[in-house]
Structure formats: C-alpha cells, structure tokens
Write a protein that holds these residues in place. Structure first.
Motif: not given
Lengths: 264, 760, 155
Positions: A72-73, A75-76, A93-94, A97-103
């Motif tokens: 997520r970091e 990605e953004t 980014k695909h 989901g973001i809560q997965f990508r935050n991990i």
C-alpha cells in the motif's frame, strides 16, 4: 497449519541474520499474510520490523525501498507514482484489497520469488537491484536466477533516470492472481521486456529486448512480441494453459511497447 | 396501504451491521467442546481399519466416533418437508467414503489444537476404489457408488443404484419428435453449468447443549430448523420432542443452509457426553465438504414455424448430485418446471433425463434450484433460434411468452394469475438502449461492445407442499408478538412479515415484536427456501393478523356493548360508528389479558399453503465489452426488470435482486469449480474460487414492473431466487453478439472466449 | 507471550501464542465485530485498524501488535453507527456478516481520501467481499454518507 515456536525481534540485521542461520527451520517472516496459508513449522520466526526497513527514500542515484515497506505504501508513494509512469505503484494496486496491501511487504514478495508476483515483473523491467545482507548488492535478474539461499533482503534499488515503462496484466476476476503479466521499459534506446506469471517467476525476454533495442520500428511490433513469446517458456495451471499464456504474452508485450511509445 | 410498499429498514439491521454478538458463534458457551472431523483423502474407498486409541489417549480429548460407534439408520440431510423426496443414503459415519472430504471420524476435544492433534493420530487403512469423477461417465460405470441394501426412497424417483442413477425423469406433452419434424426452423444447443458454490460469508456452524430438562438444544446457522430437528431425531434415534433447534441471525444461506451440514456432529457429541459442543467449518470445509449447485448438462432443441412461433421444446438433461442425493430429483424436476411453461405457443414439450451419483461433493439446494440451469440452456437456445429466424430476440420472446390469463401445455389448465413480463422486456429495452446499441459496436482499441438478453421465471413456494403457520398475539401492553418459523438469513423477511402484520392491524412495525425461529416456540414453517417466505409465510401472517384483528374488533365491540359490525378499528382504538364511543387497543389488551370472567389473551392463528406457485418474472439485459485480442469479457451494464407482484419493501427487494444478479454474474464469468485427477476439489478458497468483487460487475440496474398476484399477500410473489437466472444466458449472448462465439460451458473465462475465437 | 496493545484507546495486556493472528486474539477477547470469512487473507471481513491503517486482522500476527494501537468497530462506535444507519436505510447490510469489516474500511477511506470519486471508492473497497448485496446498495450508501454527488443515477 503453520506454527512458530520462538519469536525474535532482532534490533540489528546482523543479529537477525545470525538468528536466521542458527537453525535449519528458522525463518524470516515478512508481512505474515502468505505465511498462514502454508504449513511451515518454524523454530524461530525472525521479525524484521524493528530494523527500520520501512521506507521509500529518494537517494541521489536511486529510489531505495526498504524491505518492510508495504504494498500500500508502494501504491500510494508520490515518488513511485511520479517515476517510470508509475509502473511500480500500478503493478501492486490490483492485489486483493488495501487491507491486504497494508500488510504484505516488498521484501517478502521479492525474496520469495513468487511466480504470480506483479511487483517482481515491474521491478525486473526497471532493471532494479536488490541489497542482501550476505550476498550484497546485485541485479534483481541475477537474484531471481540464483538458487534459493538463506539471506535477508534489506532493500530494493531502482535507478533514477528517464526510463519510461508500462505494466500490463491479464486477470479474469480483478482480485485473482494474474494469468500473465508483462512490464516493458525503455531508457533511451534500450528496451527491457519482462514477463511474469508464466506461471513461473518473471523473466526478461532477452532476445526480444535486444532486437527491439537494436532496431526499433513501429511496423515490427508484432515481430518483437512474437520473439518474446517464443523465447520464454510458459506453463499451464488452473488460471490458463501454456498456449493461452504464450498468445497473451504477445498481446501484452505489444500493448506495453505501444504504451511506452506514447509516453513523453 | 401505508406500510406495504415502504422501504422500512430491517429490524435487526443495526445490530448485525455494527458487530453485535448475534450470530451462532457469538453465542456458543465458552466451555463448549470443539468438534473436528477427520476426512477421507480418497474420493472412493472402504475403511478397512481405523485405530483411534492413540488419539483418545491425549489429554483433553473428550471422545472420538468412527463408523462403528454411530447409529445405523440412513437419512437425508436435504431440508425438505416430510416425506422427503431425497433418498435416505447417508449414515452419520459410514464404512464407505464416497468423496474426498467425506467424514471418517468425529473428534471432540477441549480446544481446537487438541482436536487437531488427535486427528493426526488416528490411523486409517483404506481400500481405495476407482472413483467416478466424470458425471457423463457415471451411468453404468464399473464403480457403483451406493451399493448398500438399506438405502431407502420415500417415493419412486427412478433410483437405479446399480447404475449410479439417483433419479430418472420424463415429462412429455404432445409428441416432440413429430412436432420438431414439422418445424420450419430447429436449433439445438448443449449447455454445461458448473457446481457453483454458495460462498455465504458466514460458514456453516452450530453448537449444542442439554437444557435444564435434559433435552438436546441445537443452535445453528440454518435455513431449516424444523427439518434439522427431524433429521436429528432420525439419525440419532431420539424423539423429536427431546430436541430443540434455534436459529439466530444468519450470515447468508442461498440454499446452502437448506441442507443440514453440521448439526448432526455436535448433537451426537452433546447427546453422548452431556456437554456443550460446537463446530465451526472453515472456508475450505465450506467449499469442499458441504454442498453446491447441481452441475448439469442440458441439451435443448427448439422448433419454430415460419412465423416464429415456438412449437416444440425438448430438454434432455444429466445432473450431477455428487456422493449423496440431497435435492437430486427435485432440483432436476425444477429444470423442466420453470422452462416448459414459459413459451406457451408450443404444441409439444418434453423434459427428460437422469440424475447421477459421482464421487464428488454432494450437490444440494442453491438459489434458482434447477431453474438457473434450465434458464441458461433454454434462453441460450432461444437466442440462437432468434438469430436463425432472423428476428430480434426481444421480438421472439414477446411473440411466444405466456401472458396473464393464459395456460401452457404443462400448467394443468391453471391460468397464469399475474405477469408483466412483456412490459418488463419493453422497459428493459429502453433502459439498456437496445435500439441504439443492439447488437454490437466497435469502441476502438480492439474492443467491441454488445448486448444480450434473457428472460426467466421461478416459483413462489412449492405448490401443495409448503405450509407455513403464523401466530400473532396481543400482549398485555397493547403491543404485538408475531411468531413465525421462517428463517431470515439476511434477506429481511422478518421485517417484511412484520410489515404485513402491521398493515393488517393498522399499526406500526415498532409495535410488533418478531420472534423466529425456535422449534420450541415458533409455529411450524418448513423454513426459508423455494422462494416461499413472502408468498407462503406472508399469507399465513396476513391471515393470522386478520384473525387477530377480528378478535380485537369483537372484543372492543363487546366491551362497548355494540355488535362487531357497529365498530371500526383504526390501529389505535375501536370506535363505534354511530356514537363515536372509543376504547383503545391497550385497554382491550389489558382487559383481555388481565380480565377475569372468561376473558383470554387474544391470539390470531393461521396456517397457509398454496395450491399454485405463481412465477415471478425477470427480463435481463447485459452490455459487455470484449477484448478481441485477449478474450477478456467486461460487464459494462446489467439491467433487470422484475415482476415480483407487489413489491412489499422496495429497498430490500432491490438489494435481493442486485445480490442475486451478481451471484448470477459470478456463475457466468468467474466462478469455476475444479477437481484434480484423483477427485480432490482444488477451488476450495476465495483465492481459487473467485466470487465477483465490486470491480468485476460494472453497473447493475434493477427496476420493477409490478403485477398483482391474486393469491399472494397484498398481491406479492417471490423474489429470492428468480434474480439469479438471467445473467448467464444474457451475458453469453452479449459475448456472442460481440465476437461471434456462443460459449455454452460456464464460466466463460477469457481463455475460453479466446480459444473459441481462434476456431472461427 | 504476553503482549500489551492499546485496544480502542485502552491498554490491554493479553497472552498470545507466537503463531496466533489478531482476528483470533480479538475474538477470544470478546470483540464480536471482528468476523472471519476466508482463512486465506482475501475477504476483508476481519478488517481492523493497526496504527490507524486498515489491515486484515487474520493476516497480522498478534505478537507483532505488541505496543501498537488497535482499533475495532467497538472503538469507533458512534461513527460506525452513523454510517451503519445510512447503510441500513439503504437495505444494503443484508446478512450483516461482512458489514463491520466493510464499515471499518469505509471509515478508513473517509480519513485517507479527500472527495473520492466513485472509482476511488470502488478501488478502496475491492478487498471487502460481500455475497448478499451485489455491492450497488453499499455504493449508494457510501455516496449518501460522504455526500458525493451521484455521477449517474443507479436506479
């Protein structure tokens, strides 16, 4: 079900490495998401979160991404969005989901050399390098070709330059693993074509990249794509047959080259 | 009407949305034993020996059951009214295991870790047989899946055990072959529908305990509490009076929880040990060892005359029920029931075929229940016919579809009570932009957009079988308690039924307490399935409320010392027409409940069943974009125009429709069920089995063309199932219109589209 | 091992196993809003916040949460209730089982994105699966809640 007997949060990389190699079934835990799907019996889990490896730094020559940086970091990150047409950010980014990508973290993904990785394909096309505690600094390509060894990935380096790039992927459901993915980059006249999720780990289409770099012509787009699809190997799994992947490799390579050409 | 037709929020909405502990697992006693199941790794085998001694010796292991320890009375887990048409072909644990995942041993331990540890120590020696994995090769396969001599059928469903046939059916009116010969245009299409997974968010789960009188209480996330009670009674050989089944809030069902997947295991443990026990299936178990849609192959032949009237319809099917026969014959029957009447200009219709056993996970009930499969096949064939006839597919339908007041060859002379399907088609054409966009247009970048459409019908409850009771009482404080046995699984049926009761009693929903479902307390209801709750239970509620209303009026009149026809009820009070004397409902309640001298608490009662199952209808329209180079299909827009009779609660009906459409989109495009070579399911997680995400669906638009169904409560029909049927045929047709390939093997993955395009 | 987390603003000490995930730890601690839907880190039901970021609690090792701030719906109750009311008014909670994880993601989005477009909203929430609603009602509710003008009428 995976298990962890001991849990260590070393304060230095040296300590982390020493703990890791002190026993055969010790392991580094990255984001810990993929871990739960396996059945590893880990003696000591080495957690890198106290090593300060969570960063994306704008160095003079490189963009440096610490191993604990999350998807997520990535990605953004404005830095990554603004370089190389944002392919690094686009590539992650695909993923679910973001809560997965935050991990999940770049270090775990790259080190694991996952065949389905979107990120590795993008990094490979950008000629990224990896920094390992033991083996030192090397190109991602060399790293991918080395046998699996015990080491700790510290960071990923991407050289800052005028490289233009495109990331293409084919999925059925958007949150599924890719059926195939392609990243293409160009620096001056040097082209780089990387193909991943074949379903084997990403690889550079060397011949196609070379031909493309030596003599580019818009009329021969299909030809370059064909070379890439011919020189690489493809396999079958539940998401697609080798034949389909090969055909799609052509399509995505062509599209990626086109997109790069449109970049100014 | 003040409440019917209003979008009242669900009465349990805030609790469930904000994480309150109202679901099964939240309520399990903390000391409950954890029940785990050892499962067969083989698709078909006999247990030669099983040794549990090591496992049993572990501390905190409470008990372990094998096939040697369980009652030997065969039963079915199908949630159907007694006598069930599904074969009694199961034991709690059997010496023969019939699919990879079939239960081998039940382990109860103090905690999960201990149970898992014990499971690993059970030694099983199997004699492995060749499994039947391809349902098209099941009939007369050398392996016979059910050889037991005590298998029992309550009806003649055409069971031929030695041939792996569970059910053999044939319905024919007229002579189909003769009519087909006379037809000007005949088309044929063979369609394959996969064994879709329900994938409800709350997995299967139950817990049980003994109450203060020693009775077995089972709390389960189930659609069928009364059927579960009966199943437990038979399987465990204890009287039904000693069993109580409670249904809390349910995290989705879609028909999956119309089969009793887990209750038997905890019940056996509690009944044996006297201790509370719980079972929570993980997602892998939910995917691979419960039930799914019946996979089918359906061959359709349609014949039409020169004018485009469909004169003959023939559907020949093969259905895969997997290892056990839950819902096998009935799901198959519904394929014909919900297709043959749709186009009623026919002179001959036929539906026939077999349901077979295979060594795969059993199929069961799934939203649509055969109609989904039938609609896909029929509508795909109708679209093909339209093309052959050189007619617009909407025109072919407008010309051939049954209308209100008409009959069909298979409707037994009963006229269709309500339908706005023709209007639905007209409205859908407008909304999707049929005139401008049909059939296709290039949009550049190797992409093409195209439209496709399909229509469908379902039923509302099972005619002459579904019977629901409802009870509503006037409480001492002037409020009401509505007791029902239907099972709101998130649909909002508790709310809708209270709306109906409030409408009749001219009161507000807030004044009605809804209680459901608990077999000790609720009046009998088969449960929420077969699109029955609004239509069947709803009518029972209306009748019960009318019964109570009459009693309130009579009581008020008696107190006011006039006759019942001299008073009016306005929801708050009874008023005499002539003198304007009034008495409040609170006062009536008080006098009836607390009064002496022959008064009694007022209770309205009703039992309702319907001799017909009026069909709701939908016209569905899909706009897709196909990438001609990759075969990737993107759904751009989906329009569904729905005739579900009177819409009782527009918001809830809309969400039901949108959710069902997306489940249908999943069936069409993403949801694939795969097994490996030895019969183990490989699509047993959300990583492998892809239900649509919110990015996968494009825009979904639902609108209603209300009809008035004379036999339904306030003119309502059903909506729960019909909504899933149109996406697959409409999307497949849109893809055909885009790139010229008509894929009839679901789901249509990019690779299938691409490869088919290479062939043309 | 004993860890100390700040659960919804309060320090809580708890014993966890080394291989335990937060979803299980929190549920065992009586946090009923955390629900598990998949076991493979891809459904979004168990979404909580760690240090204000939405994460899958089924993918986060409890032991690593030591010293961190954990927020569940119980800790944002008033705000969650406010959005839940909009969601429920739309009828789009349906079975409700995925709602808490979904709401936690919506509230995180509200903090992270300014004036999100419909596309931004859909992207942010892709990791929250729902099998009942078909997602459209959820989108309508979010738009109403955020006051986003509808680009196109949904019905």
């Amino acid at each position: 079900m995976f298990t962890i007997k001991e849990f260590a949060q070393p304060k230095t990389i040296e300590e982390a490495y020493n703990t890791l190699v002190s026993k055969r079934n010790n392991a580094v835990i990255g984001g810990s998401a993929f871990l739960r799907m396996g059945s590893k019996k880990i003696a000591t889990a080495v957690d890198l979160s106290k090593l300060g490896l969570n960063y994306i730094k704008d160095r003079a020559e490189h963009i440096e991404i610490g191993a604990s940086t999350t998807f997520r970091e990535i990605e953004t990150s404005p830095l990554l969005i603004n370089h190389f047409n944002g392919v690094v950010s686009n590539s992650v980014k695909h993923i679910i989901g973001i809560q997965f990508r935050n991990i999940v973290t770049i270090g775990a993904s790259v080190f694991s050399k996952y065949g389905f990785s979107d990120l590795i394909t993008a990094l490979l096309a950008l000629d990224a390098e990896v920094v390992l505690y033991q083996a030192g600094r090397m190109s991602l390509n060399d790293f991918l070709e080395r046998p699996y060894g015990r080491d700790i990935l510290i960071s990923v380096l991407i050289k800052k330059n005028q490289r233009q790039a495109s990331y293409q992927h084919l999925r059925n459901s958007i949150s599924d693993y890719p059926i195939i993915n392609v990243a293409v980059s160009r620096l001056d006249n040097q082209w780089n074509i990387a193909v991943g999720a074949r379903p084997q780990k990403a690889a550079i289409a060397k011949k196609a990249s070379e031909v493309l770099s030596n003599s580019f012509s818009l009329e021969h787009l299909e030809h370059y794509a064909d070379i890439a699809a011919e020189e690489l190997t493809f396999g079958s799994n539940e998401r697609g047959t080798a034949k389909y992947r090969q055909a799609m490799c052509k399509v995505l390579v062509k599209r990626a080259i086109m997109e790069v050409l449109l970049c100014k | 009407m003040s409440l019917v037709g209003k979008s009242i929020p669900k009465i349990d909405g805030m609790a469930i949305a904000t994480g309150k502990p109202v679901y099964t697992e939240d309520m399990a006693p903390p000391n409950a034993l954890v029940v785990k199941l050892l499962r067969s790794p083989h698709a078909f085998a006999r247990i030669k020996s099983i040794d549990t001694s090591k496992a049993e010796s572990i501390e905190n292991v409470e008990c372990i059951f094998t096939h040697k320890d369980v009652p030997k009375c065969r039963f079915t887990l199908a949630g159907q009214s007694y006598p069930e048409p599904s074969p009694y072909d199961r034991l709690i644990l059997d010496e023969i295991v019939r699919y990879a995942g079939d239960e081998v041993a039940i382990i109860a331990a103090a905690d999960e870790e201990t149970a898992e540890k014990a499971m690993k120590l059970i030694k099983v020696d199997y004699e492995v047989f060749e499994p039947v994995l391809d349902f098209e090769k099941a009939i007369d396969h050398p392996s016979i899946i059910h050889q037991e001599t005590d298998l029992h059928c309550n009806f003649d469903i055409g069971m031929q055990q030695e041939r792996n046939i569970v059910s053999c059916q044939k319905v024919e009116v007229g002579n189909v072959e003769e009519e087909l010969k006379k037809c000007h245009t005949v088309v044929e299409e063979t369609c394959y529908i996969q064994a879709q997974a329900h994938a409800m968010m709350e997995t299967y789960r139950a817990f049980s305990y003994l109450d203060h009188t020693g009775r077995l209480v089972v709390v389960s996330s189930t659609q069928i509490p009364f059927h579960v009670r009966r199943q437990l009674s038979r399987a465990l050989n204890i009287p039904a009076s000693k069993i109580r089944v409670i249904k809390p809030r349910i995290g989705g069902g879609f028909g999956g929880k119309q089969t009793g997947a887990v209750e038997i295991f905890t019940a056996l443990v509690t009944q044996t040990t006297g201790k509370p026990a719980k079972i929570i299936y993980d997602r892998k178990e939910t995917f691979s060892v419960t039930n799914s849609r019946h996979a089918m192959r359906l061959k359709v032949r349609l014949g039409a005359d020169k004018e485009g009237y469909i004169r003959a319809m023939d559907i020949q099917g093969l259905s895969d029920t997997g290892a056990y026969g839950e819902h096998a014959s009935t799901t198959f029957m519904v394929v014909g029931q919900k297709t043959l009447p749709l186009y009623n200009k026919t002179r001959a219709v036929r539906f026939m075929g077999n349901v077979v056993y295979t060594n795969k996970m059993p199929a069961g009930a799934f939203r649509g229940y055969g109609a989904t499969q039938g609609t896909f096949a029929l509508e795909t064939a109708v679209n093909k016919l339209a093309e052959r006839l050189n007619m617009d597919p909407t025109e072919v339908r407008l010309k051939n579809l049954i209308k209100e007041g008409e009959t069909s060859l298979v409707s037994g002379g009963i006229k269709l009570g309500s339908s706005t399907l023709h209007k639905c088609i007209a409205r859908g054409r407008e909304l999707i932009g049929w005139n401008d966009k049909y059939p296709r247009r290039e949009v550049g970048d190797n992409k093409v957009r195209a439209l496709g459409m399909a229509v469908t019908m379902q039923g509302s409850g099972i005619a002459n079988i579904d019977t629901a009771s409802a009870e509503i009482r006037l409480n001492d404080d002037g409020n009401f308690t509505l007791l029902i046995g239907s099972t709101d699984m998130g649909t909002g049926s508790d709310t809708i039924l209270s709306q109906m009761a409030a409408e009749v009693l001219e009161t507000s929903v807030e004044k009605i307490i809804v209680h459901a479902a608990d077999t000790d307390i609720s009046p009998y209801d088969p449960g929420s399935y077969a699109s029955s709750t609004t239509y069947v239970t709803g009518m029972a509620v209306v009748k019960a409320a009318e019964d109570l209303k009459k009693q309130i009026i009579e009581s008020g009149a008696r107190i006011l010392e006039v006759s019942a026809d001299e008073v009016e009820l306005d929801g708050q009070k009874i008023t005499t027409i002539n003198e304007g004397k009034t008495i409040s409902i609170e006062k009536i309640a008080e006098l009836q409940v607390l009064g002496f001298g022959g008064n009694r608490q007022l209770v309205g009662n009703a039992t309702h069943g319907s001799s017909i199952s009026p069909p709701p209808f939908i016209a569905g329209f899909a706009e897709v974009e196909v990438d001609k180079e990759t075969g990737k299909v993107k759904l751009i827009d989906y329009v569904a125009v729905v005739d579900c009779g009177t819409v009782i609660n527009p918001n809830l009906a809309t969400i039901q429709a949108e959710g069902g459409l997306v489940q249908g989109i999943g069936l069409a495009m993403y949801e694939d069920v795969r097994y490996d070579k030895v019969g183990r399911m490989t699509t047993n997680s959300f990583m492998q089995y892809k239900i649509p995400t919110r990015k996968d669906i494009g825009n979904i638009r639902v609108t209603f063309e209300e009809s008035f169904e004379p036999s339904g409560p306030f003119g309502a029909k059903s909506i729960g199932e019909v909504v899933i049927n149109t996406p697959a045929p409409a999307i497949i047709e849109a893809v055909y219109n885009a790139v010229g390939v008509r894929l009839t093997d679901l789901p249509i993955t990019p690779e299938k589209v691409f490869l088919a395009m290479q062939q043309i | 091992m004993q860890i100390e987390i700040i659960l919804n603003g309060k320090k809580v000490a708890m014993n966890v196993k080394n291989d335990e995930y937060l979803a299980d730890t929190l549920r065992a601690h009586g946090v009923s809003s955390v629900r598990k839907g998949c076991d493979t880190t891809c459904c979004g039901l168990c979404t909580i916040w760690i240090e204000e970021k939405p994460v899958l609690s089924c993918a986060a090792l409890s032991i690593r949460a030591n010293g961190k701030s954990i927020t569940t719906m119980e800790g944002l109750y008033n705000e969650a209730e406010e959005f839940a009311q909009v969601l429920v008014a739309e009828g789009s909670e349906q079975c409700g089982f995925c709602s808490p994880g979904f709401i936690m993601t919506v509230l995180a989005m509200k903090r992270e994105l300014n004036n999100p477009t419909e596309e931004d909203i859909v992207h942010y929430l892709t990791g929250n699966l729902c099998r009942c609603t078909g997602y459209m009602g959820q989108l309508r509710a979010i738009k109403k809640y955020l006051g986003v003008m509808q680009h196109e009428p949904c019905r």
